[in-house]
Motif scaffolding. Structure first.
Motif, mmCIF file in Angstrom:
data_model
loop_
_atom_site.group_PDB
_atom_site.id
_atom_site.type_symbol
_atom_site.label_atom_id
_atom_site.label_comp_id
_atom_site.label_asym_id
_atom_site.label_seq_id
_atom_site.Cartn_x
_atom_site.Cartn_y
_atom_site.Cartn_z
ATOM 1 N N LEU A 194 0.852 -1.179 0.000
ATOM 2 C CA LEU A 194 0.000 0.000 0.000
ATOM 3 C C LEU A 194 0.892 1.234 0.000
ATOM 4 C CD1 LEU A 194 -2.994 1.006 0.309
ATOM 5 C CD2 LEU A 194 -2.564 1.028 2.783
ATOM 6 N N LEU A 195 0.599 2.173 -0.881
ATOM 7 C CA LEU A 195 1.327 3.441 -0.929
ATOM 8 C C LEU A 195 0.454 4.537 -0.340
ATOM 9 C CD1 LEU A 195 3.131 3.549 -4.407
ATOM 10 C CD2 LEU A 195 4.158 4.273 -2.241
ATOM 11 N N LEU A 196 0.880 5.113 0.780
ATOM 12 C CA LEU A 196 0.227 6.275 1.359
ATOM 13 C C LEU A 196 0.821 7.499 0.678
ATOM 14 C CD1 LEU A 196 0.382 5.259 5.137
ATOM 15 C CD2 LEU A 196 -1.503 4.876 3.516
ATOM 16 N N SER A 197 0.002 8.229 -0.054
ATOM 17 C CA SER A 197 0.532 9.285 -0.923
ATOM 18 C C SER A 197 1.072 10.483 -0.171
ATOM 19 C CB SER A 197 -0.562 9.762 -1.894
ATOM 20 O OG SER A 197 -1.543 10.529 -1.198
ATOM 21 N N GLY A 198 0.575 10.741 1.074
ATOM 22 C CA GLY A 198 0.832 12.060 1.633
ATOM 23 C C GLY A 198 0.283 13.087 0.653
ATOM 24 N N VAL A 242 -4.632 7.861 -1.749
ATOM 25 C CA VAL A 242 -4.458 9.313 -1.755
ATOM 26 C C VAL A 242 -5.122 9.804 -0.476
ATOM 27 C CG1 VAL A 242 -4.924 11.461 -2.973
ATOM 28 C CG2 VAL A 242 -4.369 9.385 -4.262
ATOM 29 N N THR A 243 -4.299 10.129 0.489
ATOM 30 C CA THR A 243 -4.764 10.175 1.873
ATOM 31 C C THR A 243 -5.758 11.296 2.159
ATOM 32 O OG1 THR A 243 -2.684 11.307 2.452
ATOM 33 C CG2 THR A 243 -2.786 8.949 2.777
ATOM 34 N N HIS A 244 -5.759 12.380 1.376
ATOM 35 C CA HIS A 244 -6.745 13.437 1.561
ATOM 36 C C HIS A 244 -8.047 13.169 0.803
ATOM 37 C CE1 HIS A 244 -4.654 16.342 3.983
ATOM 38 N NE2 HIS A 244 -3.708 16.590 3.109
#
Length: 269
Positions: A194-198, A242-244
């Motif tokens: 999993l990639l957390l984009s910040g 895409v965390t937001h």
């Protein structure tokens, strides 16, 4: 790279910021979008990692007094969305947190750092000036009240990518552009990477139509980092959170909402 695996990831709910969608991505249709301000816990055999710090706890009572009328966003935050209360709800004491990865120094990622001053802090080296005052332009990107309580903490300013535990389970990935030290986080989980984009991306639409956004400090770097994020996802077969993005929160958060009430190390979300 040795392939390790984190035990689990827990998504902690946070405030909501209403902004103009057109400001989040060049070319996006104008209109309000309510962004999510989450934080994340990643449990590894060698530590418990907090990713980002959300909004300041006092913003739950009075966001205008906390951030000023010039904030430019409508803030919606309940007391239960304070980071300390989210940790407690997840079954975690602040003292359990061993590492904090700050994806960058904007106010919506640093507000709760005061709750975990004992932890080891990791920040992209380009944002170092917000912590030690070495670069006034970078310092202006941050909120002094968030960083002052942790200035004397154990800081690591990361140059390039950084494998936190040396096994590929949690990798801080350099993604400059939104700020000079902006990063994303690659987490390998039993369910897959999993990639957390910040803030490399603010809306999932940015992955389909790569483009910078209004607040990026270096638009060329920001666009290059977006392309890198897309490429890393393909290389590792990773889902990108895409965390937001509110749609990503609705899509992914339910699978990562279980806390640690059943005991640390008892399984993965």
């Amino acid at each position: 790279m040795t392939r390790g695996c984190a035990r689990r990831l827990v998504a902690l709910d946070g405030a909501r910021l209403t902004l103009d969608r057109a400001d989040m991505l060049d070319g996006a249709a104008p209109g309000p979008v309510e962004l999510v301000v989450p934080t994340f816990l990643v449990e590894h055999d060698d530590g418990l990692v907090l990713v980002d710090g959300g909004l300041a706890p006092e913003a739950a009572d009075d966001p205008v007094a906390t951030y000023g009328a010039e904030l430019g966003a409508e803030v919606r935050m309940t007391p239960d969305q304070r980071l300390d209360r989210q940790l407690s709800r997840a079954g975690v004491s602040p003292g359990d947190v061993t590492h904090v990865v700050i994806t960058h120094v904007h106010f919506d990622h640093t507000g709760g750092l005061r709750h975990v001053p004992h932890a080891r802090f990791l920040l992209g080296a380009g944002d170092r000036g917000a912590v030690d005052g070495s670069d006034p332009a970078v310092a202006d990107l941050a909120r002094t009240a968030d960083l002052a309580p942790v200035r004397d903490a154990d800081w690591t300013f990361v140059e390039g990518d950084h494998d936190l535990f040396g096994d590929g389970a949690v990798v801080v990935v350099a993604m400059p552009g939104h700020t000079p030290g902006n990063t994303s986080v690659l987490v390998r989980l039993p369910s897959g990477p999993l990639l957390l984009s910040g803030d490399t991306a603010h809306l999932h639409e940015a992955l389909k139509r790569p483009a910078p956004m209004a607040a990026d400090t270096d638009r060329e770097q920001a666009l290059a980092s977006l392309h890198r994020l897309i490429g890393l996802a393909a290389t590792h077969g990773a889902d990108v959170w895409v965390t937001h993005d509110p749609d990503d929160w609705a899509r992914l958060a339910p699978a990562f909402s279980a806390g640690f009430s059943a005991g640390r190390g008892s399984g993965s979300a």
